[in-house]
Design a protein around this motif. Sequence first.
Motif, short mmCIF file in Angstrom:
data_model
loop_
_atom_site.label_atom_id
_atom_site.label_comp_id
_atom_site.label_asym_id
_atom_site.label_seq_id
_atom_site.Cartn_x
_atom_site.Cartn_y
_atom_site.Cartn_z
N ALA A 14 0.84 -1.19 0.00
CA ALA A 14 0.00 0.00 0.00
C ALA A 14 0.88 1.25 0.00
CB ALA A 14 -0.92 -0.01 1.21
N GLY A 15 0.52 2.20 -0.84
CA GLY A 15 1.27 3.43 -0.97
C GLY A 15 2.28 3.42 -2.09
N ASP A 16 2.58 2.24 -2.61
CA ASP A 16 3.53 2.12 -3.72
C ASP A 16 2.91 2.54 -5.04
OD1 ASP A 16 5.36 -0.86 -2.60
OD2 ASP A 16 5.46 1.26 -1.99
N SER A 17 3.74 2.53 -6.07
CA SER A 17 3.31 2.86 -7.42
C SER A 17 3.62 1.72 -8.38
CB SER A 17 4.01 4.14 -7.91
OG SER A 17 3.69 5.24 -7.11
N LEU A 18 2.85 1.67 -9.45
CA LEU A 18 3.09 0.74 -10.55
C LEU A 18 2.71 1.43 -11.83
CD1 LEU A 18 1.66 -2.80 -9.64
CD2 LEU A 18 4.04 -2.24 -10.16
N ARG A 19 3.37 1.04 -12.91
CA ARG A 19 2.95 1.51 -14.22
C ARG A 19 2.64 0.32 -15.10
NH1 ARG A 19 5.98 5.07 -18.94
NH2 ARG A 19 7.09 3.10 -19.24
N LEU A 20 1.41 0.26 -15.56
CA LEU A 20 0.99 -0.77 -16.49
C LEU A 20 1.19 -0.26 -17.91
CD1 LEU A 20 -2.34 -1.96 -14.86
CD2 LEU A 20 0.00 -2.68 -14.36
N SER A 21 1.52 -1.21 -18.78
CA SER A 21 1.65 -0.90 -20.21
C SER A 21 0.73 -1.82 -20.99
CB SER A 21 3.09 -1.11 -20.68
OG SER A 21 3.98 -0.25 -20.00
N CYS A 22 0.27 -1.32 -22.11
CA CYS A 22 -0.55 -2.12 -23.02
C CYS A 22 -0.01 -1.89 -24.42
CB CYS A 22 -2.00 -1.71 -22.91
SG CYS A 22 -3.08 -2.50 -24.13
N ALA A 23 0.61 -2.91 -24.97
CA ALA A 23 1.17 -2.83 -26.31
C ALA A 23 0.15 -3.34 -27.32
CB ALA A 23 2.45 -3.65 -26.39
N ALA A 24 -0.04 -2.57 -28.36
CA ALA A 24 -1.03 -2.91 -29.39
C ALA A 24 -0.34 -3.25 -30.71
CB ALA A 24 -1.99 -1.75 -29.60
N SER A 25 -0.88 -4.24 -31.38
CA SER A 25 -0.38 -4.58 -32.70
C SER A 25 -1.14 -3.76 -33.74
CB SER A 25 -0.59 -6.06 -32.98
OG SER A 25 -1.98 -6.35 -32.99
N GLY A 26 -0.64 -3.75 -34.95
CA GLY A 26 -1.36 -3.08 -36.03
C GLY A 26 -0.88 -1.68 -36.28
N ARG A 27 -1.21 -1.21 -37.48
CA ARG A 27 -0.73 0.10 -37.89
C ARG A 27 -1.73 1.22 -37.67
NH1 ARG A 27 0.84 -1.53 -43.90
NH2 ARG A 27 -1.05 -2.73 -43.58
N THR A 28 -2.88 0.87 -37.09
CA THR A 28 -3.92 1.87 -36.92
C THR A 28 -4.18 2.20 -35.46
OG1 THR A 28 -5.60 0.14 -36.95
CG2 THR A 28 -5.06 1.21 -39.05
#
Length: 121
Positions: A14-28
Motif C-alpha cells: 500500500a502506498g507504492d506505485s506501478l505503471r501498467l503498459s498495453c502494447a497494441a499490434s497493427g498500424r492503426t
Amino acid sequence: QVQLVESGGGLVQAGDSLRLSCAASGRTFSSYSMGWFRQAPAKEREFVAAISWRGGTTYYADSVKGRYTISRDNAKNTVYLQMNSLKPEDTAVYYCAARRYGSSVYEYDHWGQGTQVTVSS
C-alpha cells in the motif's frame, strides 16, 4: 483488428506505485480510443480510465481520480496506466481495451488478457 498485451502488474505494498503498459499490434493504433478496466475477485469488471485517440481527453473513475494517470504513445503503439498511492482495494486483474468507433468510454471491441495487480496492506 488490433491485439492488446498488458504488462507491468505485480505485488506491491500500500502506498507504492506501478505503471501498467498495453502494447497494441497493427498500424492503426492511433485511430483507437483506449481504456483500462479492472476486475477484482467476485466482483464485476469496472471502468478505470480512458483516453481519446489523440490523447487529448482523459476520463477516470472517481475511485482512482487523482491517483491514476492514463497516457499513450502512438509512436510506440502503447497506452500506459500510472498508478500511485495504491490501496489494497485496487487489487484486481487490469485489462486494456480498444475501440475504434463509438463515443462511450465504457464500451470496447478489443480486449487484452489482463495483468494482475496485488496491493498488500
